[in-house]
Design an enzyme around this catalytic site. Structure first.
Site, short mmCIF file in Angstrom:
data_model
loop_
_atom_site.label_atom_id
_atom_site.label_comp_id
_atom_site.label_asym_id
_atom_site.label_seq_id
_atom_site.Cartn_x
_atom_site.Cartn_y
_atom_site.Cartn_z
N ASP A 153 0.87 -1.16 0.00
CA ASP A 153 0.00 0.00 0.00
C ASP A 153 0.92 1.24 0.00
O ASP A 153 2.12 1.11 0.29
CB ASP A 153 -0.85 -0.08 1.27
N ASP A 155 0.13 5.23 1.11
CA ASP A 155 0.03 6.11 2.29
C ASP A 155 0.05 5.31 3.58
O ASP A 155 -0.68 4.33 3.71
CB ASP A 155 -1.29 6.91 2.25
P1 IMP Z 1 -3.27 4.33 -0.14
O1 IMP Z 1 -3.05 4.34 1.34
O2 IMP Z 1 -1.97 4.24 -0.90
O3 IMP Z 1 -4.25 3.28 -0.56
O4 IMP Z 1 -3.84 5.77 -0.57
C1 IMP Z 1 -5.04 6.30 -0.06
C2 IMP Z 1 -5.11 7.78 -0.29
O5 IMP Z 1 -4.94 8.14 -1.66
C3 IMP Z 1 -6.45 8.35 0.08
O6 IMP Z 1 -6.57 8.59 1.44
C4 IMP Z 1 -6.50 9.65 -0.74
O7 IMP Z 1 -5.95 10.70 0.02
C5 IMP Z 1 -5.59 9.39 -1.92
N1 IMP Z 1 -6.31 9.33 -3.23
C6 IMP Z 1 -6.02 10.05 -4.30
N2 IMP Z 1 -6.81 9.72 -5.34
C7 IMP Z 1 -7.62 8.75 -4.91
C8 IMP Z 1 -8.65 7.98 -5.55
O8 IMP Z 1 -8.96 8.12 -6.74
N3 IMP Z 1 -9.27 7.05 -4.77
C9 IMP Z 1 -8.92 6.84 -3.48
N4 IMP Z 1 -7.96 7.53 -2.86
C10 IMP Z 1 -7.31 8.48 -3.55
MG MG Z 2 -2.68 3.21 3.42
#
Ligand code: IMP
Ligand code: MG
Length: 419
Positions: A153, A155
């Site tokens: 993942d 973020d």
């Molecule tokens: P992950 O933790 O890598 O899955 O990223 C999640 C974060 O990506 C979300 O909290 C959003 O801030 C950001 N984000 C940006 N574009 C999108 C999208 O199209 N769908 C969902 N999250 C997005």
């Molecule tokens: Mg995450």
């Protein structure tokens, strides 16, 4: 302050992982029986080492028993009767396992680092059990042969929430080491962009380092980015300025995904958008609605911070409305709380991981590890990856680094054994 409201709120099932809670409960018994809190003010007690030894033996026995219950559950899975296993009766929400879990050995490993058995006032916690499960999973993967695919993942797992993977990030040399050893890498993130440039801006530290590395070209091709949960695929290449190249959907979409109709996608996103707008209005949220071709979300207006309860309320309402709709039963979707935003994406990370497995020639779930931070059953987007592969649940990017170091250490131990 722990108010009654907070306690009851925390008891809600969507904020609990039943397997972890159950193991924690089992470990509470030896803690109550063997820890010696009075030893800190009474002199005649056994030494702390003796106490720890007895407690460790009892904790380890329990984890051995749980390991056996999981083996029995896996046997039931293979016979098609997983819903009749003893573990299923004890922990109804438990899903399928892709590998056994070396829980006994993982406990000893974590106890040597966290001194769980030495504690007299703090019983084995949620985090202790979560980390024991992670270690048990990577131990079983390493012992079972090469780890063929690791998906991450973005973020909170690779970098702090909303940040970027900068060149100083300690995860970079660890990912490169995995690639050098032949593992494939998928970055399976919810962040959904259609242009390579946007992903480069988020991941440039890793992409630049991979470009500069002297590893064989074949290994370098072992990195892809799966964005928008399971909507956009880019592969690493040295040929473009962004080091990423769009992969046509025909090269990675699964057959089931080809059935997703554009009309359904629009209908589901319309419904989700209406629900989000409604909640924004009712809860007076200072939010902007963002609509994309495969997602809809709300983000805060100029630096505003939403409280956790509001974010969760928004997710749970939207998820319920979508679950109850006809289109929601035809099309997979993922509604989740991103920390300070809420998004609904078409598809989910189980499809993202399956697509990575397919892209790399059909890697099995038992040879794949997904590392993520969101594993609660509702409002969390890594949870669905459990349908496609083994998983590790980390709490911050430093834990990801620790986990990769564990894999590397276990790998070296394993190779010394087989030499
Ligand atoms: P992950 O933790 O890598 O899955 O990223 C999640 C974060 O990506 C979300 O909290 C959003 O801030 C950001 N984000 C940006 N574009 C999108 C999208 O199209 N769908 C969902 N999250 C997005
Ligand atoms: Mg995450």
């Amino acid at each position: 302050m722990t108010t009654r409201y907070r306690v009851e709120y925390a008891l809600k099932t969507h904020r609990r992982d039943q397997l972890i809670e159950w193991i924690k409960g089992l470990l509470a018994v030896p803690f109550v029986l063997h820890s010696q809190p009075t030893a800190v003010f009474e002199a005649h007690h056994a030494s702390v080492d003796q106490m720890a030894l007895t407690t460790q033996r009892r904790y380890a026995e329990i984890l051995r028993d749980v390991e056996e219950l999981i083996n029995d559950h896996i046997k039931h899975q293979q016979e098609g009767t997983h819903d009749r296993s003893k573990l299923k009766l004890l922990v109804p929400s438990v899903a399928n396992f892709f590998t056994p879990l070396a829980l006994h050995d993982a406990f000893i490993w974590q106890d040597q680092r966290r001194y769980i058995s030495y504690r007299r006032f703090v019983p084995p916690s949620f985090n202790d059990v979560r980390l024991i499960l992670n270690t048990a999973q990577v131990m079983s993967l390493v012992r079972g042969g090469p780890l063929e695919l690791v998906t991450f993942d973005g973020d909170v797992t690779l970098y702090d929430d909303g940040q970027c993977l900068t060149p100083d990030n300690p995860v970079i040399p660890r990912i490169l080491k995995l690639m050098r050893n032949g593992s494939k890498i998928g970055i399976v993130t919810a962040a959904g962009y259609t242009e390579a440039r946007r992903y480069y801006d988020r991941l440039y530290g890793l992409l630049d380092a991979l470009h500069a590395s002297d590893m064989p070209a074949a290994n370098k091709q072992g990195l892809i980015v799966l964005g928008g949960e399971s909507n956009y695929c880019f592969k690493f290449t040295g040929d473009t300025p962004d080091f990423l190249k769009w992969v046509p959907r025909s090269e990675w979409l699964l057959e089931e995904m080809l059935m997703w109709q554009d009309a359904d996608i629009t209908e589901l996103l319309d419904l989700a958008e209406a629900s989000l707008r409604d909640t924004v209005k009712n809860m007076r949220m200072q939010a902007t609605v963002v609509r994309k071709d495969r997602a809809v979300g709300i983000i805060p207006q100029d630096g505003h911070k939403f409280c956790r309860e509001t974010l969760e309320e928004t997710v749970l309402i939207t998820q319920k409305i979508l679950e109850m709709s006809a289109v929601g039963s035809r099309l997979p979707f993922c509604a989740f709380n991103g920390g300070n935003d809420v998004f609904v994406d078409i598809g989910d990370k189980s499809w993202g991981v399956l697509a990575c497995q397919r892209y790399f020639g059909g890697i099995e779930g038992g040879k794949t590890l997904h590392v993520g931070d969101q594993f609660l059953s509702a409002g969390a987007n890594d949870f669905k990856a459990r349908l496609a592969c083994t998983t590790a649940w980390i709490a911050n990017p430093a834990e990801t680094v620790q986990l990769l170091d564990e894999i590397s250490e276990l790998d070296e131990l394993q190779q010394r054994k087989t030499r």
